[in-house]
Design a protein around this motif. Sequence first.
Motif, PDB file in Angstrom:
ATOM      1  N   HIS A   1      -2.462   1.326  -4.947  1.00 48.88           N
ATOM      2  CA  HIS A   1      -2.273  -0.116  -4.822  1.00 48.88           C
ATOM      3  C   HIS A   1      -1.579  -0.636  -6.057  1.00 48.88           C
ATOM      4  CE1 HIS A   1      -5.612   0.830  -2.059  1.00 48.88           C
ATOM      5  NE2 HIS A   1      -4.785   0.179  -1.278  1.00 48.88           N
TER       6      HIS A   1
ATOM      7  N   HIS B   1      -3.860   7.364  -2.253  1.00 49.74           N
ATOM      8  CA  HIS B   1      -3.705   6.005  -1.731  1.00 49.74           C
ATOM      9  C   HIS B   1      -3.627   5.059  -2.926  1.00 49.74           C
ATOM     10  CE1 HIS B   1      -5.337   2.886   1.388  1.00 49.74           C
ATOM     11  NE2 HIS B   1      -4.295   2.449   0.732  1.00 49.74           N
TER      12      HIS B   1
ATOM     13  N   HIS C   1       0.873  -1.172   0.000  1.00 51.03           N
ATOM     14  CA  HIS C   1       0.000   0.000   0.000  1.00 51.03           C
ATOM     15  C   HIS C   1       0.908   1.220   0.000  1.00 51.03           C
ATOM     16  CE1 HIS C   1      -3.732  -2.236   1.064  1.00 51.03           C
ATOM     17  NE2 HIS C   1      -2.816  -3.103   1.412  1.00 51.03           N
TER      18      HIS C   1
HETATM   19 CU    CU Z   1      -4.234   0.458   0.764  1.00 51.38          CU
END
Ligand code: CU
Length: 320
Positions: A268, A266, A253
């Motif tokens: 991924h 954020h 992450h």
């Molecule tokens: Cu995450």
Amino acid sequence: MTDILDKLATEQPDGPAANPLLPPRQKRQAAIITALALALYFFLRWLPTGTSLNHMDFRVTGKGALEFCDPANPQFIPVIAAKSPVALMLKSDTPPVKNHESHFTLTMRTAGGKPIGPADLLVSHTQKLHLLIVDPTLSDYQHIHPEPGRRAGDWEFAFTPQRPGAYRVFADFTPVATSRGLYAAADFTVPGEVATVIQTVNTTSQVNNLNFELVPPGRFRAGISADLILRIESAGVEKKPVPLEPVMGAFAHVVAFDEQRSGFAHLHPQQLDLSQPPDEMKPELNFKVLIPNPGRYVIWAQVKLSGEEVFVPFWVDVLP
Ligand SMILES: [Cu+2]
């Protein structure tokens, strides 16, 4: 035998057109079936089905309304400048002190004052509520998952600040009513003098005997989708395997903050299949991000190795 067949034949309805001519017994049966179906319908409606909030509870009107993030094209989300339809209130049992654990209660309510509890949120990355907590120097970043509290809308967590200053808590969640990512922020203060930390650009770091490298694009420019690569390798001459383990449903992450902590991105990895872990000797993960404004950013990578979570910061400049 023929008698029975004749009897059955007379009792078979001839379809909807024949209904008004149904004998009284069949009318009664139809009425009973209808009543049972209605009873079942109201019983199912009466059962608790989860959220009592609807999409209007998360509606924001006016300028600066928060844009929902598209997971396929992750962007920096200006949480502070935007108006969130969710209000956060933060309280701690003891005043927060550096290097001491405090217990916090975060109360989440809609703009209309309705509590937001676990039934109102969808699970995203294995959790209903993610808190990204960061100090003013961006050097203490922690990712926490609070547990529902006793009162509706209350969420509880323990937190140990490692530095003084005004901490910012970004909440990342997905209401059932909208099925789209939503964000809100709250602050709390840890007493003490905030040291001036001058961060220089750094894209390599050694943590736990591992070399971490974040490879930004040759020219990391604002407003253009950028590719980032995270590489991990054991330190030293003799290379050992570094088997990455999934954490919150991903092999890494990555969270980026700007220096003003106006929001976050954020990210991924594009390698989503958990049954296909990256290369053990030199794992490499790819990310995409769009950062609208130039400036200096910290990019925190979070991975899991041998059951232990590791957080590594990188500093990059985003050019105009
Ligand atoms: Cu995450």
